[in-house]
Each structure stands twice: as structure tokens, then as C-alpha cells.
Design an enzyme around this catalytic site. Structure first.
Site, PDB file in Angstrom:
ATOM      1  N   LYS A   1      41.412  14.341  33.785  1.00 47.95           N
ATOM      2  CA  LYS A   1      42.082  15.623  34.044  1.00 47.95           C
ATOM      3  C   LYS A   1      41.720  16.187  35.419  1.00 47.95           C
ATOM      4  O   LYS A   1      42.429  17.041  35.948  1.00 47.95           O
ATOM      5  CB  LYS A   1      41.760  16.642  32.943  1.00 47.95           C
ATOM      6  N   ASP A   2      40.611  15.718  36.025  1.00 51.51           N
ATOM      7  CA  ASP A   2      40.217  16.177  37.357  1.00 51.51           C
ATOM      8  C   ASP A   2      40.860  15.369  38.478  1.00 51.51           C
ATOM      9  O   ASP A   2      40.745  15.738  39.653  1.00 51.51           O
ATOM     10  CB  ASP A   2      38.691  16.088  37.536  1.00 51.51           C
TER      11      ASP A   2
ATOM     12  N   ARG B   1      45.659  27.371  32.428  1.00 56.86           N
ATOM     13  CA  ARG B   1      46.439  26.813  31.306  1.00 56.86           C
ATOM     14  C   ARG B   1      45.994  27.425  29.985  1.00 56.86           C
ATOM     15  O   ARG B   1      46.817  27.889  29.177  1.00 56.86           O
ATOM     16  CB  ARG B   1      46.266  25.285  31.280  1.00 56.86           C
ATOM     17  N   ARG B   2      44.670  27.425  29.750  1.00 57.71           N
ATOM     18  CA  ARG B   2      44.163  28.017  28.507  1.00 57.71           C
ATOM     19  C   ARG B   2      44.430  29.515  28.482  1.00 57.71           C
ATOM     20  O   ARG B   2      44.837  30.069  27.464  1.00 57.71           O
ATOM     21  CB  ARG B   2      42.659  27.739  28.392  1.00 57.71           C
TER      22      ARG B   2
ATOM     23  N   ARG C   1      32.294  29.865  35.328  1.00 62.90           N
ATOM     24  CA  ARG C   1      32.093  28.633  36.094  1.00 62.90           C
ATOM     25  C   ARG C   1      30.718  28.069  35.807  1.00 62.90           C
ATOM     26  O   ARG C   1      29.892  28.690  35.146  1.00 62.90           O
ATOM     27  CB  ARG C   1      32.229  28.902  37.605  1.00 62.90           C
TER      28      ARG C   1
ATOM     29  N   ARG D   1      27.300  27.448  31.255  1.00 59.36           N
ATOM     30  CA  ARG D   1      28.288  28.252  30.527  1.00 59.36           C
ATOM     31  C   ARG D   1      27.758  28.657  29.150  1.00 59.36           C
ATOM     32  O   ARG D   1      27.924  29.802  28.731  1.00 59.36           O
ATOM     33  CB  ARG D   1      29.596  27.472  30.383  1.00 59.36           C
TER      34      ARG D   1
ATOM     35  N   CYS E   1      45.719  20.803  38.327  1.00 55.65           N
ATOM     36  CA  CYS E   1      45.052  21.142  37.078  1.00 55.65           C
ATOM     37  C   CYS E   1      44.843  22.642  36.968  1.00 55.65           C
ATOM     38  O   CYS E   1      44.545  23.160  35.905  1.00 55.65           O
ATOM     39  CB  CYS E   1      43.718  20.401  36.945  1.00 55.65           C
TER      40      CYS E   1
END
Length: 322
Positions: free
Chosen positions: A89-90, A140-141, A158, A164, A251
Site C-alpha cells: 500500500k506504500d 481514506r479511513r 503519526r 501510536r 495512498c
């Protein structure tokens, strides 16, 4: 051993980001290759990328063109490493000249996960109190969850996974949205309070799979990597990446996907949303898995016909202004 792989063992240099998750993934790739090529030597080269260094700016503001990949790619093009392991995805959908996606590994669960502060351990997304603060760095989320849960608050977060989680436990957030696959790979699958269904949040392009990038003109490395290729995952991810590429989205835009292969048919669902979650355009295409990339392009065109390009242009302008 494939005839295109040299019978004379040599040392293979694998480029990886320094993050804990990146190294877990790269060690898995190294160990799997070592099983197939026991006489070869596989060395891991750890690097920091721009995305690892800039932690005080939202990802969407920085831009995502190679944010977590550029330094690794430069090393390959200079001949300092032979291939690089990425969370797929990156990896941008357009790669630098001379490089290619050489292998896609079998996918872990690509869904998003809800990770809760201890005080909410009996809750799910739908039952969190109004005003609960949800941490996510993904537009997106953010867009999809705002659409379904407008009573919740969202705040950028981040740092690596442990950073996190520490912020969550310190009470800065009531919950985090993370990738199920990343938590599972780090042995933290027990932190998943809820696997968020696709009806609520379509996942990121390539989420849950590893993409191995290498030089285009390196048949030996390409052949070496093929022992790790998972055909069904590759077909699903090629469809997703073609969809994203055709929309010219990275992304860090609200583009979500879901892919399934069943009974010889690949079904691709795609979505583009506004940042406030009030407007979603969503559609589905199906066809032969061998036509994966064409299906991705077809779905992108269907969403363009519904106004996806205008939504993405407005988002880009908004992010640049903020």
C-alpha cells in the site's frame, strides 16, 4: 531452482525501512528465500525514508510520491541493493524508470481494525460515545468513517505502531484505526477490538500484501523472487493498483477498494469520497482474474463518470490550502 537463477550462490542485498513492521516483513521475506536457496546469503540493508523522518506533518500535506520508498529505490538504481521489500500500500502505482514490481506475496487480512482505549473495551465503532476522538492518518479511513459515524471526532496520528499505541494508552485518543495485517505481523492481533467490515470501510489499495520492488533488467532476481509470488493476491492487487493509477490518486486520498476472487471471477469494488464523508461514489466490476488491470481501469472510468475526478481535484486543493 529455476534455470534463470545462477547455480553459483552469491550474496543478495535486501533494502528495507528501519521501522519495526518493515523489518518484520523483510525478515520474513529473507527467511522464506533462505529456505528455497540455502546456499545463498541474504543481507538486509536498513534505511530511513522521508516518511519516517517527518512525523510532525500530516501525510496528506507532504504528498505521497515515494514518501516511504524513494531512498530504497535510489539504492537499487545505484546497484547498492538488489531488491526492496515494501508494504504494497506504500508503493506508488507509477515506479521510477528501471524499476518494477517483481513479486506480490500472499495477503494477510486487508481490513482496517478498531483499537480501543481500555475504558472503551466493551464498545465498537457504532457504540462509542458521541465526541469520542479517533486517531487516523488516513484520509481514506477518515472520509468513510465520517460518513457512517458523523458523531465521532477524528484527529491525525503519526509515528510507528508502538508510538501510536502509547498515545492511545496515554488518553490522547479514545481509539485508533490501524491495519489488521500490521497488528497481526507484529504479534499484536489481540489488540484488534473490531475488524471493520467492508460495508463501512473499504481498505487501501494493496493493504495486507507485501510488494517486492526490483530492477527491470535483472532476470536472475526476478526469477529468485517468483518462489514468493501468490497469484491470486497478485491479481487482486494489480486490479486495485490499476484502479488507483487510472484515478491518479495516491495512498493519501480517500480511495478505497475491496477485491474477491470466487469461482474464477474477480470482483473489484471501488470508492471515492469527499473529506467530510457526505459524498461517496462507489461501484463494482467483475471479470476474469487474468484481466485484472483492465478491470481496474474499467472501474476507475465508471467512477469518473460519477464525478470522482472532481471530488479528488477539490480534495487536493483543500489539502494544499490547509
Amino acid at each position: 531452482m529455476s534455470s534463470t537463477v545462477s547455480s553459483s550462490p552469491r550474496t543478495i542485498r535486501i533494502a528495507s525501512r528501519k521501522s519495526q513492521l518493515a523489518l518484520v516483513q523483510t525478515h520474513w521475506v529473507r527467511d522464506e528465500l533462505q529456505k528455497h536457496y540455502p546456499d545463498w546469503t541474504f543481507e538486509i540493508q536498513e534505511m530511513s525514508t522521508q516518511g519516517d523522518k517527518i512525523l510532525d506533518v500530516a501525510l496528506a500535506k507532504i504528498g505521497d510520491k515515494g514518501l516511504f520508498t524513494k531512498e530504497l529505490e535510489v539504492g537499487m538504481l545505484k546497484g547498492e541493493s538488489d531488491f526492496a521489500v515494501h508494504s504494497l500500500k506504500d508503493l506508488p502505482t507509477r515506479l521510477p524508470e528501471g524499476l518494477m514490481l517483481g513479486c506480490v506475496t500472499e495477503r494477510e487480512n486487508p481490513a482496517d481494525a478498531l483499537v480501543l482505549h481500555e475504558k472503551h473495551r466493551d464498545k465498537q465503532l457504532a457504540t462509542l460515545p458521541e465526541g469520542s476522538v479517533i486517531g487516523t492518518s488516513s484520509l481514506r479511513r477518515l472520509a468513510q468513517l465520517r460518513h457512517h459515524f458523523p458523531h465521532l471526532q477524528f484527529k491525525d496520528v503519526r509515528g510507528n505502531l508502538n508510538t501510536r499505541l502509547a498515545k492511545l494508552e496515554a488518553g490522547e485518543y479514545d481509539a485508533l484505526i490501524l491495519a489488521v495485517a500490521g497488528l497481526q505481523r507484529l504479534g499484536m492481533g489481540d489488540r484488534v477490538h473490531q475488524v471493520i467490515p467492508a460495508e463501512i470501510s473499504l481498505h487501501a489499495v494493496g493493504q495486507g500484501a507485501l510488494g517486492i520492488e526490483c530492477r527491470t533488467e535483472d532476470p536472475e532476481i526476478l526469477s529468485l523472487l517468483k518462489v514468493l509470488e501468490h497469484t491470486e493476491t497478485a491479481q487482486r492487487c494489480y486490479a486495485e493498483r490499476a484502479f488507483l493509477r487510472e484515478l491518479e490518486g495516491g495512498c493519501q486520498v480517500p480511495i478505497g477498494v475491496n477485491t474477491v476472487i470466487a469461482d474464477g471471477v474477480l470482483t473489484l469494488t471501488g470508492l471515492v469520497a469527499t473529506l467530510d464523508g457526505k459524498t461517496l461514489v462507489k461501484d463494482v466490476v467483475s471479470g476474469a482474474p487474468e484481466e485484472a488491470e483492465a478491470l481496474g481501469v474499467e472501474l476507475a472510468q465508471k467512477l469518473k463518470d460519477q464525478g470522482a475526478e472532481e471530488i479528488l481535484a477539490a480534495i487536493f486543493a483543500e489539502v494544499q490550502r490547509s
